[in-house]
Design an enzyme around this catalytic site. Structure first.
Site, mmCIF file in Angstrom:
data_model
loop_
_atom_site.group_PDB
_atom_site.id
_atom_site.type_symbol
_atom_site.label_atom_id
_atom_site.label_comp_id
_atom_site.label_asym_id
_atom_site.label_seq_id
_atom_site.Cartn_x
_atom_site.Cartn_y
_atom_site.Cartn_z
ATOM 1 N N GLY A 1 64.947 3.828 7.662
ATOM 2 C CA GLY A 1 63.732 3.950 8.879
ATOM 3 C C GLY A 1 63.138 2.369 8.784
ATOM 4 N N LYS B 1 48.698 10.696 -2.988
ATOM 5 C CA LYS B 1 49.429 9.933 -1.686
ATOM 6 C C LYS B 1 49.359 10.919 -0.137
ATOM 7 C CE LYS B 1 52.050 6.907 0.974
ATOM 8 N NZ LYS B 1 53.184 7.099 1.415
ATOM 9 N N ASN C 1 47.126 10.091 3.163
ATOM 10 C CA ASN C 1 48.567 10.299 4.845
ATOM 11 C C ASN C 1 48.015 11.036 5.429
ATOM 12 O OD1 ASN C 1 51.623 9.689 2.700
ATOM 13 N ND2 ASN C 1 51.190 8.252 4.465
ATOM 14 N N ASN D 1 46.972 8.795 8.248
ATOM 15 C CA ASN D 1 47.865 9.215 10.363
ATOM 16 C C ASN D 1 47.396 9.746 10.998
ATOM 17 O OD1 ASN D 1 49.316 8.399 7.184
ATOM 18 N ND2 ASN D 1 51.214 9.339 8.162
ATOM 19 N N ASN E 1 46.142 0.501 10.672
ATOM 20 C CA ASN E 1 45.109 1.542 9.544
ATOM 21 C C ASN E 1 43.780 0.692 8.993
ATOM 22 O OD1 ASN E 1 47.768 2.224 9.197
ATOM 23 N ND2 ASN E 1 48.097 1.945 7.358
ATOM 24 N N GLU F 1 54.972 13.923 11.142
ATOM 25 C CA GLU F 1 54.489 14.102 10.004
ATOM 26 C C GLU F 1 53.883 15.298 10.007
ATOM 27 O OE1 GLU F 1 57.991 12.608 6.639
ATOM 28 O OE2 GLU F 1 56.425 11.338 7.896
#
Ligand code: PAF
Length: 303
Positions: A9, A180, A184, A188, A198, A262
């Site tokens: 990706g 991390k 996220n 996210n 962001n 996700e």
């Protein structure tokens, strides 16, 4: 070194491109992306740039060599499927995961993969088949899951660093993955819900505050699991948002491209752990529900 990037990706393509200057690289990705890469190369713009000639295909088994390493960058909800393909094709090859989510390494290890942990905060946007933008740089850290500082991990960190992906070796990769993951969990969902880069999370006072609340909640959940965080989520999310201010988070890219996000493997995973530990994770719950609602609206073709 001979390296396969499994999951070409945005991020996987960047790592593959940079590594291809000094290593043999094979990218495994989606049909339309790999066809363009094989035809006219992989175009990178932004913090890194150039056109990279890398061989690419849709399946691991079509790799033109036996790899020394597999870099795993598939979506967190594809980890099991990818692990099966690895076990059927290159069963003993070491795999380093640079995926989002806090459970990938556990899943890989339980499935019998020779896994090493990794995190990276590079921000990369997929522009279209064969084209990506390196929108922001960030820390990259790898480590053995049992905390040993092994030769193989040092050698891989050297190869990544030589390619321009400056990589540290940690004896606490689990803590790094949770830190991390907390970043996220802030960036996210909020960017995916609002449809912004962001950096806006730092510009707007109420979003900064919301980000801090989410970060504090993730820290509390980590503490309940006795995770030794190598930094404070409340500081780290702002550092990453600043470094990647012009990036579209992976969750926002997924929403824009009509794909599944996700969120279940990030905020959803924090939420599950919170519930098991009697913590009321209200921010993670609301953000998870909101992003799942965004996915549903997408399916119904409602903007
Ligand atoms: O998922 C993402 O988008 C990335 O992990 C990060 C570092 C937040 C940059 O956008």
């Amino acid at each position: 070194m001979r390296i396969i990037v499994f999951g070409a990706g945005a991020l996987g393509s960047l790592f593959g491109a940079l590594l291809s200057r000094q290593n043999e690289v094979y990218l495994v990705g989606r049909k339309e992306h790999v066809e363009v890469i094989n035809y006219r190369g992989l175009e990178v713009e932004g913090k890194s740039d150039g056109t990279f000639e890398v061989s690419a295909g849709e399946r691991l088994k079509d790799a033109p060599f036996y790899p020394n390493w597999i870099i795993l960058t598939v979506k967190a909800y594809q980890t099991e499927e990818a692990a099966d393909e690895i076990l059927n094709t290159f069963p003993n090859v070491p795999v380093v995961s640079f995926q989002n989510g806090i459970k990938n390494e556990e899943i890989l290890r339980e499935m019998g993969i020779n896994a090493v942990g990794g995190v990276t905060s590079h921000g990369v946007t997929y522009l279209g088949p064969g084209r990506i933008r390196h929108a922001g740089t960030g820390r990259t850290v790898i480590g053995e899951l049992d905390g040993r500082i092994s030769m193989r991990v040092r050698a891989l960190a050297y190869v990544l660093s030589e390619a321009g992906i400056i990589t540290e070796v940690s004896d606490n990769i689990k803590g790094e993955i949770w830190l991390k993951g907390s970043v996220n969990a802030v960036i996210n969902p909020i960017t995916a819900i609002l449809g912004v880069e962001n950096g806006y999370l730092l510009e707007i006072e109420s979003l900064r505050k919301l980000g801090d609340e989410v970060a504090e909640e993730c820290e509390e959940i980590a503490r309940a699991r006795s995770i030794d965080l190598p930094g404070r989520p409340i500081e780290e999310w702002k550092t990453v948002a600043e470094m990647t201010k012009h990036n579209l988070s992976s969750a926002l890219q997924d929403i824009k491209n009509g794909k599944r996000t996700e969120i279940r493997e990030i905020n959803g995973a924090f939420l599950k752990i919170a519930e098991k530990n009697g913590i009321n994770a209200k921010y993670n719950r609301v953000l998870t529900e909101m992003v799942i609602a965004k996915e549903k609206l997408n399916e119904l073709k409602i903007d």
